[in-house]
Structure formats: structure tokens, C-alpha cells
Write an enzyme that holds these catalytic residues in place. Structure first.
Site, PDB file in Angstrom:
ATOM      1  N   TYR A  76     -12.634  -2.812  -2.417  1.00 53.07           N
ATOM      2  CA  TYR A  76     -13.160  -2.882  -1.049  1.00 53.07           C
ATOM      3  C   TYR A  76     -14.684  -2.959  -1.019  1.00 53.07           C
ATOM      4  CZ  TYR A  76      -8.592  -2.135   1.160  1.00 53.07           C
ATOM      5  OH  TYR A  76      -7.310  -2.284   1.617  1.00 53.07           O
ATOM      6  N   GLU A 110     -10.186 -10.387  -6.701  1.00 57.96           N
ATOM      7  CA  GLU A 110      -9.187  -9.310  -6.648  1.00 57.96           C
ATOM      8  C   GLU A 110      -8.138  -9.449  -7.762  1.00 57.96           C
ATOM      9  OE1 GLU A 110      -7.747  -9.557  -2.635  1.00 57.96           O
ATOM     10  OE2 GLU A 110      -9.663  -8.927  -1.792  1.00 57.96           O
ATOM     11  N   LYS A 140       0.818  -1.209   0.000  1.00 57.43           N
ATOM     12  CA  LYS A 140       0.000   0.000   0.000  1.00 57.43           C
ATOM     13  C   LYS A 140       0.861   1.272   0.000  1.00 57.43           C
ATOM     14  CE  LYS A 140      -4.068  -1.975   2.411  1.00 57.43           C
ATOM     15  NZ  LYS A 140      -4.844  -1.884   3.698  1.00 57.43           N
ATOM     16  N   ASN A 160      -1.502   0.359   7.307  1.00 52.55           N
ATOM     17  CA  ASN A 160      -1.049  -0.989   7.678  1.00 52.55           C
ATOM     18  C   ASN A 160      -0.269  -1.710   6.573  1.00 52.55           C
ATOM     19  OD1 ASN A 160      -3.185  -1.444   5.996  1.00 52.55           O
ATOM     20  ND2 ASN A 160      -4.328  -2.735   7.413  1.00 52.55           N
ATOM     21  N   ARG A 173       3.083  -6.533   9.516  1.00 55.03           N
ATOM     22  CA  ARG A 173       2.400  -5.401  10.156  1.00 55.03           C
ATOM     23  C   ARG A 173       2.892  -5.191  11.589  1.00 55.03           C
ATOM     24  NH1 ARG A 173      -3.608  -7.047   7.932  1.00 55.03           N
ATOM     25  NH2 ARG A 173      -3.703  -5.679   6.110  1.00 55.03           N
ATOM     26  N   HIS A 185      -1.973  -5.321   1.755  1.00 54.39           N
ATOM     27  CA  HIS A 185      -3.247  -6.024   1.588  1.00 54.39           C
ATOM     28  C   HIS A 185      -2.976  -7.451   1.134  1.00 54.39           C
ATOM     29  CE1 HIS A 185      -7.254  -7.146   0.248  1.00 54.39           C
ATOM     30  NE2 HIS A 185      -6.647  -7.678  -0.798  1.00 54.39           N
ATOM     31  N   ARG A 219      -1.485 -14.351   4.899  1.00 54.21           N
ATOM     32  CA  ARG A 219      -2.184 -13.676   6.002  1.00 54.21           C
ATOM     33  C   ARG A 219      -1.379 -13.803   7.290  1.00 54.21           C
ATOM     34  NH1 ARG A 219      -6.484 -10.261   4.913  1.00 54.21           N
ATOM     35  NH2 ARG A 219      -7.082 -10.623   7.069  1.00 54.21           N
ATOM     36  N   PHE A 261     -15.381   2.917   7.924  1.00 52.66           N
ATOM     37  CA  PHE A 261     -14.040   3.177   7.403  1.00 52.66           C
ATOM     38  C   PHE A 261     -13.948   3.062   5.886  1.00 52.66           C
ATOM     39  CE2 PHE A 261     -14.133  -1.385   8.542  1.00 52.66           C
ATOM     40  CZ  PHE A 261     -13.636  -1.974   7.390  1.00 52.66           C
ATOM     41  N   THR A 311      -4.749  -6.995  11.467  1.00 49.09           N
ATOM     42  CA  THR A 311      -5.018  -5.852  10.587  1.00 49.09           C
ATOM     43  C   THR A 311      -4.176  -4.614  10.877  1.00 49.09           C
ATOM     44  OG1 THR A 311      -7.249  -6.626  10.132  1.00 49.09           O
ATOM     45  CG2 THR A 311      -6.835  -4.294   9.749  1.00 49.09           C
TER      46      THR A 311
HETATM   47  P1  IDP Z   1      -7.424  -6.819   6.370  1.00 50.52           P
HETATM   48  O1  IDP Z   1      -6.662  -5.840   5.513  1.00 50.52           O
HETATM   49  O2  IDP Z   1      -6.590  -7.296   7.544  1.00 50.52           O
HETATM   50  O3  IDP Z   1      -8.028  -7.946   5.594  1.00 50.52           O
HETATM   51  P2  IDP Z   1     -10.142  -5.753   6.589  1.00 50.52           P
HETATM   52  O4  IDP Z   1     -11.014  -5.940   7.787  1.00 50.52           O
HETATM   53  O5  IDP Z   1     -10.459  -6.539   5.364  1.00 50.52           O
HETATM   54  O6  IDP Z   1      -8.618  -6.001   7.055  1.00 50.52           O
HETATM   55  O7  IDP Z   1     -10.158  -4.202   6.245  1.00 50.52           O
HETATM   56  C1  IDP Z   1      -9.633  -3.757   5.006  1.00 50.52           C
HETATM   57  C2  IDP Z   1      -8.801  -2.534   5.254  1.00 50.52           C
HETATM   58  O8  IDP Z   1      -9.629  -1.472   5.704  1.00 50.52           O
HETATM   59  C3  IDP Z   1      -7.734  -2.703   6.334  1.00 50.52           C
HETATM   60  O9  IDP Z   1      -6.520  -3.267   5.857  1.00 50.52           O
HETATM   61  C4  IDP Z   1      -7.538  -1.282   6.777  1.00 50.52           C
HETATM   62  O10 IDP Z   1      -6.678  -0.571   5.871  1.00 50.52           O
HETATM   63  C5  IDP Z   1      -8.952  -0.707   6.665  1.00 50.52           C
HETATM   64  N1  IDP Z   1      -9.675  -0.807   7.933  1.00 50.52           N
HETATM   65  C6  IDP Z   1     -10.273  -1.889   8.466  1.00 50.52           C
HETATM   66  N2  IDP Z   1     -10.873  -1.626   9.633  1.00 50.52           N
HETATM   67  C7  IDP Z   1     -10.660  -0.326   9.866  1.00 50.52           C
HETATM   68  C8  IDP Z   1     -11.003   0.566  10.937  1.00 50.52           C
HETATM   69  O11 IDP Z   1     -11.666   0.189  11.907  1.00 50.52           O
HETATM   70  N3  IDP Z   1     -10.559   1.833  10.818  1.00 50.52           N
HETATM   71  C9  IDP Z   1      -9.831   2.283   9.761  1.00 50.52           C
HETATM   72  N4  IDP Z   1      -9.494   1.487   8.716  1.00 50.52           N
HETATM   73  C10 IDP Z   1      -9.881   0.217   8.779  1.00 50.52           C
HETATM   74 MG    MG Z   2      -9.521  -7.925   4.161  1.00 54.24          MG
END
Ligand code: IDP
Ligand code: MG
Length: 153
Positions: free
Chosen positions: A50, A127, A10, A113, A103, A116, A86, A58, A92
Site C-alpha cells: 500500500y 504487486e 483479504k 471489503n 463487494r 484487492h 475491477r 487510512f 471500493t
Molecule cells: P481499492 O481497493 O478499491 O483499489 P484504494 O483506494 O486503492 O481502493 O484503497 C486501498 C484500500 O484501502 C481499500 O481497499 C480499503 O481497504 C482501504 N481504504 C481506502 N479508502 C479508505 C477509507 O477512506 N477508509 C478506510 N479504508 C480505506
Molecule cells: Mg487500489
């Protein structure tokens, strides 16, 4: 064909000069890189990426984040690669991700973070198709494949 996953380094990974160190983790693990592309993701494409999070608080923020600056998009291949990636990534957000994970080692932000990774075979297929045509993905035998993926029983 062995499993494939979509990995995106990212904007913060690019700006923070972490591309090499993150790719090194995937190479050390023995995963196979089969496609790569450096590009700025248009906002419309980030929305598709997304789509599963549409309506969440978010959503707009993460769409803006992903499309804000160029990213490195890759496909990695190996049996079980989705879960392996993963685990390499960690939880996350860096503030809660285990040390030893990407991370967990490279950040502590609750927003940015670094990486992805697809979370299931269905999302990997969705994707990968967003970013790559079939002819942009290259499978090839690795010289050390028998040792990396083989069994001795
Ligand atoms: P992941 O990337 O670990 O799979 P997901 O729950 O799929 O996490 O969320 C996708 C992306 O959205 C995360 O990587 C992060 O950048 C963002 N995100 C997820 N939850 C939050 C939040 O509570 N606040 C801000 N950004 C979030
Ligand atoms: Mg995800």
C-alpha cells in the site's frame, strides 16, 4: 503475454468463508488462474503493498487489516484482466458497490471489503513481484481457450 493482475482475498473473505464464491466469479468469467499462495502477509510487506497510500489517514488501518490474518493471493491472466477484475470487484466499499459485484453482493462495511485487485498495468507488475517469483507463476493453454478468447471474424 496476456495481461496479469494481482488479486488478494483479504482476511474478512477468509474468515467469512467467501473464498469459493469469489473464485467462482473469476472462473465463470473465463479468466485464467496462473498463480496462488495462502499466506499471512508480514506488516512490512503490507506497507510496500500500500506504499502508494502512505500518508493518507487510512494507511495504518489498511496495513493492519491486510496483515492481520492469512489471505489468498492469486495472479489471474487474460487480455484486459485488470479492468475486468475491477468490474467484478465493484466500488471500493460494499455500501456503495453495485449489486452483482463481489463487494456489492457480499458486504456493506465501510472498512472491510473482501478483495484487492491491481488498478493498472504498472501496479499489477509491482504487486505481482512483491508476492511471486517468476517460477511460481504458470502459464498453460486452457482447453476452451479458442471459445473464451477467440473471435469468429
Ligand atoms: P481499492 O481497493 O478499491 O483499489 P484504494 O483506494 O486503492 O481502493 O484503497 C486501498 C484500500 O484501502 C481499500 O481497499 C480499503 O481497504 C482501504 N481504504 C481506502 N479508502 C479508505 C477509507 O477512506 N477508509 C478506510 N479504508 C480505506
Ligand atoms: Mg487500489
Amino acid at each position: 503475454m496476456p495481461e496479469r493482475t494481482l488479486i488478494i482475498l483479504k482476511p474478512d473473505a477468509v474468515h467469512r468463508h467467501k473464498i469459493g464464491q469469489i473464485i467462482q466469479r473469476f472462473e465463470e468469467k473465463g479468466l485464467k488462474l496462473v498463480a496462488a499462495k495462502f499466506m499471512k502477509i508480514p506488516e512490512s510487506l503490507a506497507r510496500k503493498h500500500y506504499a502508494v497510500h502512505e500518508g493518507k489517514p487510512f494507511f495504518e488501518g489498511v496495513v493492519k487489516y491486510l496483515s492481520s490474518s492469512p489471505v489468498l493471493i492469486m495472479v489471474w491472466q487474460a487480455e484486459g484482466v485488470i479492468q475486468m477484475a475491477r468490474k467484478l470487484m465493484g466500488a471500493t466499499f460494499g455500501y456503495e458497490a453495485e449489486p452483482g459485484t463481489i463487494r456489492g453482493d457480499f458486504g456493506c462495511s465501510r472498512g472491510y471489503n473482501l478483495i484487492h485487485g491491481s488498478d493498472s498495468p504498472a501496479s499489477a507488475e509491482y504487486e505481482i513481484n512483491l508476492y511471486f517469483k517468476p517460477e511460481e507463476i504458470f502459464d498453460y493453454p486452457l482447453a476452451d481457450e479458442p471459445y473464451l478468447y477467440g473471435r469468429n471474424d
